[in-house]
Scaffold this active site. Structure first.
Site, PDB file in Angstrom:
ATOM      1  N   ASP A 132       1.169  -0.777   0.171  1.00 37.27           N
ATOM      2  CA  ASP A 132       0.065  -0.149   0.225  1.00 37.27           C
ATOM      3  C   ASP A 132       1.420   1.137   0.378  1.00 37.27           C
ATOM      4  O   ASP A 132       2.392   1.253   0.372  1.00 37.27           O
ATOM      5  CB  ASP A 132      -0.898   0.282   0.976  1.00 37.27           C
ATOM      6  N   LEU A 133       0.487   2.761  -0.350  1.00 37.31           N
ATOM      7  CA  LEU A 133       1.100   3.612  -0.394  1.00 37.31           C
ATOM      8  C   LEU A 133       1.446   4.546   0.499  1.00 37.31           C
ATOM      9  O   LEU A 133       2.165   4.420   1.530  1.00 37.31           O
ATOM     10  CB  LEU A 133       0.558   3.748  -1.269  1.00 37.31           C
ATOM     11  N   ASP A 134       0.192   4.767   0.691  1.00 32.71           N
ATOM     12  CA  ASP A 134       0.152   5.755   1.712  1.00 32.71           C
ATOM     13  C   ASP A 134      -0.513   5.197   3.028  1.00 32.71           C
ATOM     14  O   ASP A 134      -0.591   4.627   3.823  1.00 32.71           O
ATOM     15  CB  ASP A 134      -1.971   6.643   2.287  1.00 32.71           C
ATOM     16  N   THR A 153       1.409   9.958   3.573  1.00 29.91           N
ATOM     17  CA  THR A 153       0.360  11.310   3.053  1.00 29.91           C
ATOM     18  C   THR A 153      -0.953  11.497   4.206  1.00 29.91           C
ATOM     19  O   THR A 153      -1.516  12.173   3.768  1.00 29.91           O
ATOM     20  CB  THR A 153       0.051  11.189   2.095  1.00 29.91           C
ATOM     21  N   LYS A 155      -8.052   6.455   6.219  1.00 23.11           N
ATOM     22  CA  LYS A 155      -7.435   5.387   6.258  1.00 23.11           C
ATOM     23  C   LYS A 155      -7.669   4.174   4.915  1.00 23.11           C
ATOM     24  O   LYS A 155      -8.507   3.372   5.131  1.00 23.11           O
ATOM     25  CB  LYS A 155      -6.687   4.660   7.053  1.00 23.11           C
ATOM     26  N   SER A 170      -2.445   0.463  -4.484  1.00 22.15           N
ATOM     27  CA  SER A 170      -3.222   2.045  -3.714  1.00 22.15           C
ATOM     28  C   SER A 170      -4.650   1.812  -4.004  1.00 22.15           C
ATOM     29  O   SER A 170      -4.277   2.425  -4.666  1.00 22.15           O
ATOM     30  CB  SER A 170      -2.239   2.616  -3.530  1.00 22.15           C
ATOM     31  N   ALA A 171      -5.169   2.512  -3.110  1.00 17.68           N
ATOM     32  CA  ALA A 171      -6.471   3.517  -3.442  1.00 17.68           C
ATOM     33  C   ALA A 171      -6.799   4.710  -4.257  1.00 17.68           C
ATOM     34  O   ALA A 171      -7.584   4.988  -5.022  1.00 17.68           O
ATOM     35  CB  ALA A 171      -7.684   3.381  -2.313  1.00 17.68           C
ATOM     36  N   LYS A 189     -11.006  -1.259  -1.373  1.00 18.35           N
ATOM     37  CA  LYS A 189     -10.817  -1.490  -0.250  1.00 18.35           C
ATOM     38  C   LYS A 189     -11.833  -1.540   1.160  1.00 18.35           C
ATOM     39  O   LYS A 189     -12.462  -0.450   0.761  1.00 18.35           O
ATOM     40  CB  LYS A 189      -9.500  -1.348   0.132  1.00 18.35           C
ATOM     41  N   GLU A 229      -0.070  -3.221   4.454  1.00 19.62           N
ATOM     42  CA  GLU A 229      -1.053  -2.403   4.972  1.00 19.62           C
ATOM     43  C   GLU A 229      -0.802  -1.508   6.090  1.00 19.62           C
ATOM     44  O   GLU A 229      -1.126  -2.145   6.954  1.00 19.62           O
ATOM     45  CB  GLU A 229      -1.815  -3.078   4.600  1.00 19.62           C
ATOM     46  N   ASP A 230      -1.504  -0.515   5.855  1.00 16.91           N
ATOM     47  CA  ASP A 230      -1.753  -0.168   7.334  1.00 16.91           C
ATOM     48  C   ASP A 230      -3.393   0.634   7.639  1.00 16.91           C
ATOM     49  O   ASP A 230      -3.862   0.702   8.758  1.00 16.91           O
ATOM     50  CB  ASP A 230      -1.105   1.621   7.175  1.00 16.91           C
TER      51      ASP A 230
HETATM   52  C1  G6P Z   1      -5.520   6.505   0.314  1.00 12.32           C
HETATM   53  C2  G6P Z   1      -5.312   6.789   1.173  1.00 12.32           C
HETATM   54  C3  G6P Z   1      -7.300   7.878   1.753  1.00 12.32           C
HETATM   55  C4  G6P Z   1      -7.802   8.007   0.779  1.00 12.32           C
HETATM   56  C5  G6P Z   1      -7.140   7.239  -0.711  1.00 12.32           C
HETATM   57  C6  G6P Z   1      -7.749   8.000  -2.125  1.00 12.32           C
HETATM   58  O1  G6P Z   1      -6.257   5.151   0.645  1.00 12.32           O
HETATM   59  O2  G6P Z   1      -5.016   5.848   2.733  1.00 12.32           O
HETATM   60  O3  G6P Z   1      -6.970   8.215   2.743  1.00 12.32           O
HETATM   61  O4  G6P Z   1      -8.835   9.058   0.619  1.00 12.32           O
HETATM   62  O5  G6P Z   1      -5.802   7.180  -0.964  1.00 12.32           O
HETATM   63  O6  G6P Z   1      -6.699   8.810  -2.337  1.00 12.32           O
HETATM   64  P1  G6P Z   1      -6.995   9.846  -3.250  1.00 12.32           P
HETATM   65  O7  G6P Z   1      -5.379   9.909  -3.277  1.00 12.32           O
HETATM   66  O8  G6P Z   1      -7.437   9.318  -4.464  1.00 12.32           O
HETATM   67  O9  G6P Z   1      -7.779  10.809  -2.845  1.00 12.32           O
HETATM   68 MG    MG Z   2      -2.644   2.912   3.429  1.00 14.21          MG
END
Ligand code: G6P
Ligand code: MG
Length: 221
Positions: free
Chosen positions: A9-11, A17, A45, A114-115, A145, A169-170
């Protein structure tokens, strides 16, 4: 079990972020006169942009039309991008790059799952665009997710069976997505919150190939 791919996962795993998401959502919440705290931010998150907005509107018991919701989500994203544009490679979380490089040397694929629709921009800003073997993100999948789509897609991109993938994943929703994909999952954060993960670490600074092998033997059978 033998790990063939690690999906990150990225964030919150590779970069922090969440603080920028919080600042941008907070600005929108203030504008809408909705009380929104850092504790509330935990619920966002791993949750998609529109679902995050719904959670915030729910906190303020507000209901808005589709068009206006889209407008607010776009506005929040513009504020968020202002922060992202200022990110530098120093913001890669400690140990991440070292671990990723070690995995690659051992022939293990490294993939982003990542989402976030801002994944390409973030990877570019922190200098990681060419490091990963593949990227599955909010631009390439439809379901968010805990649906497993993003991780299934990530595995497909590198031709690895879900059973050979370990996800880092966090977010609780992300851990559920990994399990729903039939993958192993290492939680990054607090064991109290990430109870469903096969194993939990505080951050990637705790990881190296040898430790992955040990975790594999003891917890990812
Ligand atoms: C990640 C973060 C979420 C965020 C989502 C969508 O999963 O943990 O907090 O809402 O990405 O991010 P975006 O950059 O597409 O708004
Ligand atoms: Mg995350």
């Amino acid at each position: 079990m033998h790990t063939e791919a690690c999906i990150f996962d990225l964030d919150g795993v590779i970069v922090d972020t969440a603080k920028y998401h919080y600042l941008a959502w907070k600005r929108l919440a203030d504008k809408l006169e909705i009380r929104f705290t850092e504790t509330d931010n935990e619920r966002l998150k791993g949750v998609s942009r529109m679902d995050s907005l719904e959670i915030i509107l729910g906190l303020g018991e507000k209901q808005l039309g589709k068009g206006i919701k889209q407008k607010y989500a776009t506005l929040k994203n513009a504020w968020y991008i202002d922060y992202i544009n200022r990110m530098t490679p120093e913001e890669i979380l400690p140990g991440s790059l070292e671990f990723i490089k070690e995995l690659k040397s051992a022939g293990i694929k490294v993939v982003i799952g990542s989402a976030s629709k801002n994944t390409p921009l973030i990877l570019e800003k922190v200098g990681l665009l060419k490091v990963f073997d593949a990227v599955a993100d909010g631009n390439t999948v439809e379901k968010t997710k805990p649906d497993p789509e993003v991780f299934i897609k990530a595995a497909e991109l590198v031709n690895v069976d879900p059973a050979g993938c370990v996800v880092f994943e966090d977010a609780v929703a992300g851990i559920q997505a990994a399990l729903n994909a039939g993958m192993k999952c290492i939680g990054v954060g607090s064991p109290g919150i990430l109870k469903e993960a096969h194993y939990v670490i505080k951050g990637l600074h705790e990881m190296n190939l040898e430790k992955l092998k040990t975790i594999e033997k003891e917890f990812l059978k």
